[in-house]
Each structure stands twice: as C-alpha cells, then as structure tokens.
Design a protein around this motif. Structure first.
Motif, PDB file in Angstrom:
ATOM      1  N   ARG A   1       0.849  -1.196   0.000  1.00  0.00           N
ATOM      2  CA  ARG A   1       0.000   0.000   0.000  1.00  0.00           C
ATOM      3  C   ARG A   1       0.877   1.236   0.000  1.00  0.00           C
ATOM      4  NH1 ARG A   1      -4.906  -1.772   4.152  1.00  0.00           N
ATOM      5  NH2 ARG A   1      -5.200  -3.783   3.132  1.00  0.00           N
ATOM      6  N   ASN A   2       0.419   2.221  -0.741  1.00  0.00           N
ATOM      7  CA  ASN A   2       1.222   3.431  -0.907  1.00  0.00           C
ATOM      8  C   ASN A   2       1.111   4.320   0.328  1.00  0.00           C
ATOM      9  OD1 ASN A   2       2.763   5.404  -1.955  1.00  0.00           O
ATOM     10  ND2 ASN A   2       1.491   5.798  -3.756  1.00  0.00           N
ATOM     11  N   GLU A   3       1.734   3.881   1.419  1.00  0.00           N
ATOM     12  CA  GLU A   3       1.636   4.638   2.668  1.00  0.00           C
ATOM     13  C   GLU A   3       3.006   5.151   3.072  1.00  0.00           C
ATOM     14  OE1 GLU A   3      -0.556   3.206   5.900  1.00  0.00           O
ATOM     15  OE2 GLU A   3      -1.916   2.002   4.667  1.00  0.00           O
ATOM     16  N   ALA A   4       3.012   6.277   3.783  1.00  0.00           N
ATOM     17  CA  ALA A   4       4.284   6.793   4.300  1.00  0.00           C
ATOM     18  C   ALA A   4       4.806   5.806   5.345  1.00  0.00           C
ATOM     19  CB  ALA A   4       4.063   8.158   4.931  1.00  0.00           C
ATOM     20  N   ILE A   5       6.119   5.565   5.308  1.00  0.00           N
ATOM     21  CA  ILE A   5       6.705   4.609   6.258  1.00  0.00           C
ATOM     22  C   ILE A   5       6.914   5.293   7.598  1.00  0.00           C
ATOM     23  CG2 ILE A   5       8.724   3.165   6.720  1.00  0.00           C
ATOM     24  CD1 ILE A   5       9.029   2.894   3.661  1.00  0.00           C
ATOM     25  N   SER A   6       6.401   4.657   8.653  1.00  0.00           N
ATOM     26  CA  SER A   6       6.580   5.200  10.011  1.00  0.00           C
ATOM     27  C   SER A   6       6.697   4.025  10.971  1.00  0.00           C
ATOM     28  CB  SER A   6       5.373   6.068  10.381  1.00  0.00           C
ATOM     29  OG  SER A   6       4.256   5.234  10.588  1.00  0.00           O
ATOM     30  N   ALA A   7       6.712   4.320  12.260  1.00  0.00           N
ATOM     31  CA  ALA A   7       6.804   3.237  13.246  1.00  0.00           C
ATOM     32  C   ALA A   7       5.558   2.344  13.198  1.00  0.00           C
ATOM     33  CB  ALA A   7       6.975   3.816  14.649  1.00  0.00           C
ATOM     34  N   ARG A   8       4.454   2.878  12.706  1.00  0.00           N
ATOM     35  CA  ARG A   8       3.197   2.132  12.752  1.00  0.00           C
ATOM     36  C   ARG A   8       2.729   1.598  11.408  1.00  0.00           C
ATOM     37  NH1 ARG A   8      -1.103   3.639  16.754  1.00  0.00           N
ATOM     38  NH2 ARG A   8      -1.013   1.388  16.611  1.00  0.00           N
ATOM     39  N   SER A   9       3.239   2.166  10.313  1.00  0.00           N
ATOM     40  CA  SER A   9       2.768   1.640   9.018  1.00  0.00           C
ATOM     41  C   SER A   9       3.925   1.558   8.027  1.00  0.00           C
ATOM     42  CB  SER A   9       1.654   2.523   8.457  1.00  0.00           C
ATOM     43  OG  SER A   9       2.165   3.805   8.191  1.00  0.00           O
ATOM     44  N   HIS A  10       3.762   0.657   7.058  1.00  0.00           N
ATOM     45  CA  HIS A  10       4.811   0.424   6.071  1.00  0.00           C
ATOM     46  C   HIS A  10       4.151   0.209   4.719  1.00  0.00           C
ATOM     47  CE1 HIS A  10       8.709  -0.823   4.565  1.00  0.00           C
ATOM     48  NE2 HIS A  10       9.224  -0.619   5.762  1.00  0.00           N
ATOM     49  N   CYS A  11       4.897   0.423   3.646  1.00  0.00           N
ATOM     50  CA  CYS A  11       4.285   0.224   2.330  1.00  0.00           C
ATOM     51  C   CYS A  11       4.271  -1.258   1.924  1.00  0.00           C
ATOM     52  CB  CYS A  11       4.993   1.063   1.270  1.00  0.00           C
ATOM     53  SG  CYS A  11       6.748   0.742   1.198  1.00  0.00           S
ATOM     54  N   ILE A  12       5.023  -2.081   2.650  1.00  0.00           N
ATOM     55  CA  ILE A  12       4.945  -3.535   2.439  1.00  0.00           C
ATOM     56  C   ILE A  12       4.534  -4.152   3.767  1.00  0.00           C
ATOM     57  CG2 ILE A  12       6.203  -5.630   1.858  1.00  0.00           C
ATOM     58  CD1 ILE A  12       8.340  -3.916   0.600  1.00  0.00           C
ATOM     59  N   PHE A  13       3.588  -5.032   3.762  1.00  0.00           N
ATOM     60  CA  PHE A  13       3.336  -5.822   4.964  1.00  0.00           C
ATOM     61  C   PHE A  13       2.718  -7.161   4.568  1.00  0.00           C
ATOM     62  CE2 PHE A  13      -1.263  -4.868   5.429  1.00  0.00           C
ATOM     63  CZ  PHE A  13      -1.375  -3.734   4.639  1.00  0.00           C
ATOM     64  N   HIS A  14       2.368  -7.963   5.553  1.00  0.00           N
ATOM     65  CA  HIS A  14       1.887  -9.322   5.271  1.00  0.00           C
ATOM     66  C   HIS A  14       0.510  -9.537   5.868  1.00  0.00           C
ATOM     67  CE1 HIS A  14       6.215  -9.441   4.893  1.00  0.00           C
ATOM     68  NE2 HIS A  14       6.052 -10.463   4.072  1.00  0.00           N
ATOM     69  N   GLN A  15      -0.293 -10.292   5.148  1.00  0.00           N
ATOM     70  CA  GLN A  15      -1.642 -10.572   5.629  1.00  0.00           C
ATOM     71  C   GLN A  15      -1.900 -12.063   5.632  1.00  0.00           C
ATOM     72  OE1 GLN A  15      -4.424  -8.612   2.967  1.00  0.00           O
ATOM     73  NE2 GLN A  15      -4.828  -7.072   4.532  1.00  0.00           N
ATOM     74  N   ILE A  16      -2.893 -12.451   6.444  1.00  0.00           N
ATOM     75  CA  ILE A  16      -3.503 -13.770   6.257  1.00  0.00           C
ATOM     76  C   ILE A  16      -5.000 -13.524   6.178  1.00  0.00           C
ATOM     77  CG2 ILE A  16      -4.010 -16.009   7.288  1.00  0.00           C
ATOM     78  CD1 ILE A  16      -1.309 -16.175   8.336  1.00  0.00           C
ATOM     79  N   GLU A  17      -5.588 -13.925   5.089  1.00  0.00           N
ATOM     80  CA  GLU A  17      -7.035 -13.778   4.966  1.00  0.00           C
ATOM     81  C   GLU A  17      -7.650 -15.169   4.905  1.00  0.00           C
ATOM     82  OE1 GLU A  17      -8.722 -10.898   2.601  1.00  0.00           O
ATOM     83  OE2 GLU A  17      -7.318  -9.366   3.296  1.00  0.00           O
ATOM     84  N   GLY A  18      -8.876 -15.298   5.415  1.00  0.00           N
ATOM     85  CA  GLY A  18      -9.549 -16.604   5.436  1.00  0.00           C
ATOM     86  C   GLY A  18     -10.897 -16.522   4.745  1.00  0.00           C
ATOM     87  N   LEU A  19     -11.331 -17.655   4.215  1.00  0.00           N
ATOM     88  CA  LEU A  19     -12.613 -17.700   3.503  1.00  0.00           C
ATOM     89  C   LEU A  19     -13.258 -19.053   3.733  1.00  0.00           C
ATOM     90  CD1 LEU A  19     -14.464 -16.380   1.226  1.00  0.00           C
ATOM     91  CD2 LEU A  19     -13.103 -17.738  -0.382  1.00  0.00           C
ATOM     92  N   TYR A  20     -14.561 -19.014   4.079  1.00  0.00           N
ATOM     93  CA  TYR A  20     -15.292 -20.270   4.262  1.00  0.00           C
ATOM     94  C   TYR A  20     -16.626 -20.138   3.552  1.00  0.00           C
ATOM     95  CZ  TYR A  20     -17.530 -24.162   6.802  1.00  0.00           C
ATOM     96  OH  TYR A  20     -18.190 -25.311   7.133  1.00  0.00           O
ATOM     97  N   ILE A  21     -16.869 -20.966   2.558  1.00  0.00           N
ATOM     98  CA  ILE A  21     -18.136 -20.906   1.811  1.00  0.00           C
ATOM     99  C   ILE A  21     -18.754 -22.298   1.755  1.00  0.00           C
ATOM    100  CG2 ILE A  21     -19.250 -20.379  -0.393  1.00  0.00           C
ATOM    101  CD1 ILE A  21     -16.951 -18.497  -0.976  1.00  0.00           C
ATOM    102  N   ASP A  22     -20.003 -22.352   2.151  1.00  0.00           N
ATOM    103  CA  ASP A  22     -20.742 -23.618   2.085  1.00  0.00           C
ATOM    104  C   ASP A  22     -22.225 -23.285   2.218  1.00  0.00           C
ATOM    105  OD1 ASP A  22     -21.294 -26.296   1.933  1.00  0.00           O
ATOM    106  OD2 ASP A  22     -20.073 -26.885   3.650  1.00  0.00           O
TER     107      ASP A  22
END
Ligand code: PHE
Length: 339
Positions: A192-213
């Motif tokens: 994400r095009n965010e300014a780099i600071s102690a709290r946010s970065h332009c690169i980070f990692h996610q885990i997303e989950g999905l359950y469909i039934d």
C-alpha cells in the motif's frame, strides 16, 4: 674415469635431504642440462673403445640411481610434511552458527497451523494483480478511495495492473476456480502506498480466510475467530466484534481481543481500553459470490483478514514496524529460541 663414476655412485647412495631445496640442489648437480651426467655422456667419446662397454654400463647405473634417489627423496618429504603439519586433529570443531526464523515467519506459521487444524487449506496467488481480482470482483465501487494512486501502487502505464493491496485477490481466484465447500486461508505479502513510520509500512503481510458452504452463518464466523484468538493469545482471551464496513462483506465487523499485555486491565499499548483490534471480518457479500460464479442463493460464506506485522508486534511487544524489514541481526537473533 670409471673410478670417478664409482665415486659419484657412492655419493648418490649416501645422499640425504631435509628439504625439497636440498633435493633440487642434488638434481641440479647431477641431472640438469649442465650436470654431471650430461658431462659424462659428453666425455663418452673420449673413452678408449675397449672400455666403452663397462663405462656405458656404469653411466647408466649412475643415471638410474640419481632418478630413483630424487623420486624417493621427494616422496618421503611429501609424506613427512603431511604427518608433521601443525593441524591439531584433537581440537573441537568450529561451532555451526544456527540462524533463526524471522518473527513474521514464526507468527505466520503459528496462524497457518491453527487454521490447518480447523480444516483450512492454504492458497497463494500473484503479488502483481489486475484490477478485477483486487477491486472489481470484490464489489469496490468505481470511485472507492483504495483505487486511488495515493493508496495503490500501479504498474507504470498500465492502469489495470497493480500490486495487490490485500490477499483477498487470492480468494477471488479460489472462488473462480473451485466449487464450494471452500475453506482456505491465503497468507502473503501486500503493498500500500503509505508513508513509512513506526506504525505503518508500504509492504506488509496478511492472512485472509474464507469459508463458503451451505448455511454458513455469522455464528460460525464468531466461533472460528474465538477459537483462533484463544489458540494464538491464550485460553483466557476474549473477543468482541464491532460493526464496520468493507465493500466485500455484509454485515462487516472488526474484531478486538482482550489486551494480551495487561489482560484487559488497561495499559499504554491498548490505550487504556483493555482491547486491541486485530482483524476485519464479515459475511461475504452476495455480489462477490455472484461475480465469482457462485450461486448466492444456495451458498453463504464468511471472510476475515489480518495483518501479520500487527499481531507479531502485539505478541512480542515490538514497537516499530520498520524493524521487520531492516534485517538487523541484533533484532533477529532475539527470536532464536522461537520455532
Ligand atoms: N481485505 C481486508 C483488508 O485488507 C480485510 C478483510 C478481509 C476484511 C475479509 C473483511 C473480510 O483490510
């Protein structure tokens, strides 16, 4: 002259050498181009005929002897240098420097294994994506601010190609390619095009989950997330869901856990509220299901997504997100005992 040769033969037999240099001197004296043997061969024509045979035999004897001597001396010196080298084979070996896992990998593995135990598979997808998988299929309106250059990195001259801003794009790909029931998580790097600071970065990692039934309900979502929070942060952890908004879920919520540092009493990490926000979630919007070719009258589903950096910071009390990307060994070495 024959007597001379006999003397040389005795000299050769008696010769000993301590260094390769000694052998080389010996070789120069007897076997080099200007050495004794060459000289003797040159003198051969002066030898009276009747002595030629004996003389020749003696010369050959000397010549062979010199060569054998050189070979055997060199051989001995070589063996000697091996056995008398300074290596002490009884010394203990150099210790092998063991590396450590990156804290983000440790926490990602932990989260993945919790959801594996609940039957979720892992899916991965490209980091460079198209507009459809990141935004359009997920019900983002045309004018949504996330589509703005300010928030998203676009690939130059290609307004349709961008760096994914969340791993929900992987879930779109899964929905397009698989039939329900679907139960999957997608860990990965996002941009994400965010300014780099102690709290946010332009690169980070996610885990997303999905359950469909068929018949997947909000209660299923809540129970799944409660189990996850207790597994990751401890048995006493409580969760709370606050109403929120995401274009791709309806209803949507944000989930807080009781502060893992003060146990809910209030501290400066939870800003004295006792709660920490850790993820977004909700029921998959029927529009999203239809965009991906899933019958929204038959199937329902839930989805959730979290940032691995934030959870790692909470778990280990890390106060600056930039530490994750600097590869400073003083920081990384502190995670040696973690697996
Ligand atoms: N994709 C959302 C984000 O990047 C997180 C989320 C996933 C929210 C699934 C709700 C449901 O912030």
């Amino acid at each position: 002259m024959i007597n001379n040769i006999q003397k040389y033969i005795e000299e050769v037999i008696a010769f000993t050498a301590n260094t390769k240099d000694d052998v080389e001197q010996f070789r120069i004296k007897f076997a080099s181009k200007k050495g004794i043997i060459t000289q003797l061969f040159a003198d051969f024509k002066l030898v009276p005929n009747e002595q030629k045979k004996e003389f020749g035999q003696k010369m050959n004897e000397l010549k062979n002897l010199v060569q054998e001597k050189i070979d055997s001396l060199l051989n001995n010196l070589e063996n000697k240098s091996e056995s008398t080298s300074n290596v002490d084979y009884t010394l203990p070996g150099d210790s092998i420097n063991l590396g450590s896992r990156h804290p983000l990998s440790i926490v990602r593995n932990e989260i993945v294994s919790i959801f594996n135990r609940l039957g979720f598979t892992i899916s991965e997808g490209p980091e460079i994506e198209d507009d459809w998988h990141v935004f359009s299929a997920l019900n983002f309106p045309e004018e949504h601010p996330a589509r703005d250059m300010q928030d998203t990195f676009f690939i130059e001259k290609h307004p349709d190609i961008l760096l994914r801003t969340h791993t929900s794009s992987v879930q779109v790909r899964v929905m397009e390619n698989q039939k329900p029931p679907i139960r999957t998580i997608s860990p990965g790097r996002v941009f994400r095009n965010e300014a780099i600071s102690a709290r946010s970065h332009c690169i980070f990692h996610q885990i997303e989950g999905l359950y469909i039934d068929e018949n997947v309900s909000f209660a299923d979502l809540k129970q799944t997330l409660l189990y996850f929070a207790k597994e990751l942060f401890g048995e006493h952890t409580k969760i709370r869901l606050r109403p929120s908004f995401f274009p791709f879920t309806e209803p949507s919520a944000e989930m807080d856990i009781t502060c893992s540092l003060c146990g809910g009493k209030g501290c400066n990490v939870c800003k004295h509220s006792g709660w920490l926000e850790i993820l977004g979630c909700g029921m998959v919007d029927p529009n999203v299901l239809e965009s991906c070719g899933i019958d929204s009258k038959k199937y329902t589903g839930f989805a959730f997504g979290m940032g691995i950096e934030r959870i790692t910071m909470l778990k280990y009390g890390i106060r600056d997100i930039r530490l994750f990307f600097e590869n400073d060994l003083r920081f990384l070495k502190q995670f040696k005992s973690c697996v």
